[in-house]
Write an enzyme that holds these catalytic residues in place. Structure first.
Site, PDB file in Angstrom:
ATOM      1  N   HIS A 201     -42.713  -3.860  67.205  1.00 53.37           N
ATOM      2  CA  HIS A 201     -42.576  -2.441  66.943  1.00 53.37           C
ATOM      3  C   HIS A 201     -43.903  -1.689  66.901  1.00 53.37           C
ATOM      4  O   HIS A 201     -44.891  -2.208  66.384  1.00 53.37           O
ATOM      5  CB  HIS A 201     -41.893  -2.234  65.575  1.00 53.37           C
ATOM      6  CG  HIS A 201     -40.506  -2.784  65.469  1.00 53.37           C
ATOM      7  ND1 HIS A 201     -39.557  -2.643  66.461  1.00 53.37           N
ATOM      8  CD2 HIS A 201     -39.897  -3.468  64.463  1.00 53.37           C
ATOM      9  CE1 HIS A 201     -38.430  -3.215  66.064  1.00 53.37           C
ATOM     10  NE2 HIS A 201     -38.609  -3.735  64.864  1.00 53.37           N
TER      11      HIS A 201
ATOM     12  N   ASP B 225     -36.894 -14.342  67.427  1.00 55.62           N
ATOM     13  CA  ASP B 225     -37.662 -13.680  66.357  1.00 55.62           C
ATOM     14  C   ASP B 225     -38.226 -14.584  65.262  1.00 55.62           C
ATOM     15  O   ASP B 225     -38.199 -14.226  64.079  1.00 55.62           O
ATOM     16  CB  ASP B 225     -36.805 -12.573  65.714  1.00 55.62           C
ATOM     17  CG  ASP B 225     -36.495 -11.444  66.682  1.00 55.62           C
ATOM     18  OD1 ASP B 225     -36.820 -11.578  67.870  1.00 55.62           O
ATOM     19  OD2 ASP B 225     -35.923 -10.429  66.259  1.00 55.62           O
TER      20      ASP B 225
ATOM     21  N   ASP C   5     -39.630  -9.254  67.781  1.00 56.86           N
ATOM     22  CA  ASP C   5     -39.579  -7.865  67.386  1.00 56.86           C
ATOM     23  C   ASP C   5     -41.014  -7.370  67.535  1.00 56.86           C
ATOM     24  O   ASP C   5     -41.952  -8.029  67.050  1.00 56.86           O
ATOM     25  CB  ASP C   5     -39.146  -7.824  65.908  1.00 56.86           C
ATOM     26  CG  ASP C   5     -38.047  -6.833  65.622  1.00 56.86           C
ATOM     27  OD1 ASP C   5     -37.304  -6.467  66.541  1.00 56.86           O
ATOM     28  OD2 ASP C   5     -37.934  -6.420  64.457  1.00 56.86           O
TER      29      ASP C   5
ATOM     30  N   CYS D 170     -30.395 -10.137  64.849  1.00 57.34           N
ATOM     31  CA  CYS D 170     -30.867 -10.347  66.215  1.00 57.34           C
ATOM     32  C   CYS D 170     -30.255 -11.558  66.899  1.00 57.34           C
ATOM     33  O   CYS D 170     -30.055 -11.536  68.114  1.00 57.34           O
ATOM     34  CB  CYS D 170     -32.393 -10.365  66.236  1.00 57.34           C
ATOM     35  SG  CYS D 170     -33.039  -8.707  65.909  1.00 57.34           S
TER      36      CYS D 170
ATOM     37  N   LYS E 124     -39.161  -6.841  72.132  1.00 59.51           N
ATOM     38  CA  LYS E 124     -38.091  -5.830  72.043  1.00 59.51           C
ATOM     39  C   LYS E 124     -38.386  -4.862  70.895  1.00 59.51           C
ATOM     40  O   LYS E 124     -39.198  -5.161  70.022  1.00 59.51           O
ATOM     41  CB  LYS E 124     -36.737  -6.504  71.843  1.00 59.51           C
ATOM     42  CG  LYS E 124     -36.662  -7.290  70.554  1.00 59.51           C
ATOM     43  CD  LYS E 124     -35.336  -7.986  70.403  1.00 59.51           C
ATOM     44  CE  LYS E 124     -35.341  -8.906  69.200  1.00 59.51           C
ATOM     45  NZ  LYS E 124     -35.657  -8.256  67.920  1.00 59.51           N
TER      46      LYS E 124
ATOM     47  N   HIS F   1     -42.225  -3.805  59.534  1.00 63.42           N
ATOM     48  CA  HIS F   1     -42.264  -5.221  59.917  1.00 63.42           C
ATOM     49  C   HIS F   1     -42.584  -5.361  61.398  1.00 63.42           C
ATOM     50  O   HIS F   1     -42.320  -4.454  62.188  1.00 63.42           O
ATOM     51  CB  HIS F   1     -40.914  -5.901  59.613  1.00 63.42           C
ATOM     52  CG  HIS F   1     -39.781  -5.358  60.446  1.00 63.42           C
ATOM     53  ND1 HIS F   1     -39.130  -4.188  60.131  1.00 63.42           N
ATOM     54  CD2 HIS F   1     -39.218  -5.803  61.604  1.00 63.42           C
ATOM     55  CE1 HIS F   1     -38.207  -3.942  61.047  1.00 63.42           C
ATOM     56  NE2 HIS F   1     -38.241  -4.893  61.956  1.00 63.42           N
TER      57      HIS F   1
HETATM   58  C1  VGL Z   1     -34.297  -8.060  62.786  1.00 66.05           C
HETATM   59  C2  VGL Z   1     -33.971  -6.487  61.149  1.00 66.05           C
HETATM   60  C3  VGL Z   1     -34.860  -5.635  61.754  1.00 66.05           C
HETATM   61  C4  VGL Z   1     -33.983  -9.425  63.329  1.00 66.05           C
HETATM   62  C5  VGL Z   1     -35.177  -7.202  63.414  1.00 66.05           C
HETATM   63  O1  VGL Z   1     -34.832  -9.992  64.045  1.00 66.05           O
HETATM   64  O2  VGL Z   1     -32.892  -9.971  63.045  1.00 66.05           O
HETATM   65  N1  VGL Z   1     -33.688  -7.692  61.662  1.00 66.05           N
HETATM   66  N2  VGL Z   1     -35.458  -6.004  62.889  1.00 66.05           N
HETATM   67 ZN    ZN Z   2     -37.119  -4.854  63.692  1.00 67.92          ZN
END
Ligand code: VGL
Ligand code: ZN
Length: 196
Positions: free
Chosen positions: A59, A15, A57, A141, A102, A76
Site C-alpha cells: 500500500h 501475504d 499487500d 486475502c 496488490k 499496514h
Molecule cells: C489483509 C486486511 C487488510 C490480508 C490485507 O492480507 O488478508 N487483511 N489488508
Molecule cells: Zn491491506
C-alpha cells in the site's frame, strides 16, 4: 485425498508479510506458526519445477483502507517498509517464483491477488489449471484470492494446514472456508500431496 503435483499446478502463498505476523501492525494470531509448513509446500512445488507465487499487500502511505483515510485497518504493509517485507523465515525460491503486489493505488483496496494484477495472465500463459492457496488471512486475502481463482475457472485447493485467519467476528474464517467449499474448492493438507 491423494494428489500428485503436475505441470498444471501452481502454489500461491498469500501475504506472509511482517505486518501480518505477531508483533506487526495488523497481526494475524499465530500467523508465523504456518511458516514451517508453507516452506514444505514451497520445497515440494519448487522442487518439481512448479511456479510459486507470493502475493503481498503493498500500500501507498495514504491508502484508503487505513483508519486515517476512513478505512477500517491500521496502517499496514506500506510499500518499501520493514512491515511490508516477507517474513524472514519464509523460503522464497531463487527460480520460478513471482511476487504479486496488490492494493498499490491509494484509492483501491485489493483482498484478492487477482485484483488489479497480472496474476491470471502469468498463470494462464504457463498452462496452470490448479491453484494451491495458503497464507494469511483466511477470512480476507486467502478467501478472496481463492474465490477469485474459482471464478476464473481454476480448480482451487486451500491448504488447511497452511492458513491462519484474523476472525474480527468470531467464526469469520470458518464461514470463509465453508463458502469456498460451497463454490467448489477443496481443503487439503500436506499429507494429501504425494512427494513421489
Ligand atoms: C489483509 C486486511 C487488510 C490480508 C490485507 O492480507 O488478508 N487483511 N489488508
Ligand atoms: Zn491491506
Amino acid at each position: 485425498m491423494r494428489l500428485k503435483v503436475t505441470e498444471i499446478d501452481a502454489l500461491i502463498i498469500v501475504d506472509m508479510q511482517n505486518d501480518f505476523m505477531p508483533g506487526g501492525a495488523l497481526p494475524v494470531p499465530e500467523g508465523d506458526k504456518i511458516i514451517p509448513i508453507l516452506n514444505k509446500y514451497i520445497d515440494l512445488f519448487s522442487g518439481s519445477g512448479n511456479p510459486v507465487f507470493f502475493t503481498r499487500d503493498w500500500h501507498p502511505e495514504n491508502h484508503i483502507s487505513f483508519k486515517g483515510q476512513g478505512g477500517i485497518w491500521p496502517v499496514h504493509c506500506v510499500q518499501e517498509t520493514e512491515g511490508a517485507k516477507f517474513h524472514p523465515d519464509l523460503k522464497i525460491p531463487q527460480d520460478n517464483k513471482f511476487v504479486i503486489s496488490k492494493g498499490t493505488s491509494r484509492d483501491f483496496d485489493a483482498y484478492s491477488g487477482f485484483q488489479g494484477t497480472i496474476l491470471n495472465d502469468l498463470l494462464s500463459e504457463r498452462g496452470i489449471k490448479r491453484l494451491f492457496v495458503g497464507g494469511v488471512a483466511t477470512d480476507y486475502c486467502v478467501f478472496n484470492t481463492a474465490l477469485g481463482g474459482i471464478n476464473l475457472g481454476y480448480q482451487v485447493f486451500v491448504l488447511q494446514d497452511g492458513i491462519k485467519g484474523v476472525d474480527v467476528n468470531p467464526g469469520d474464517s470458518e464461514r470463509a472456508l465453508n463458502k469456498l467449499l460451497e463454490k467448489g474448492a477443496s481443503l487439503i493438507d500436506l499429507k494429501d500431496i504425494a512427494s513421489d
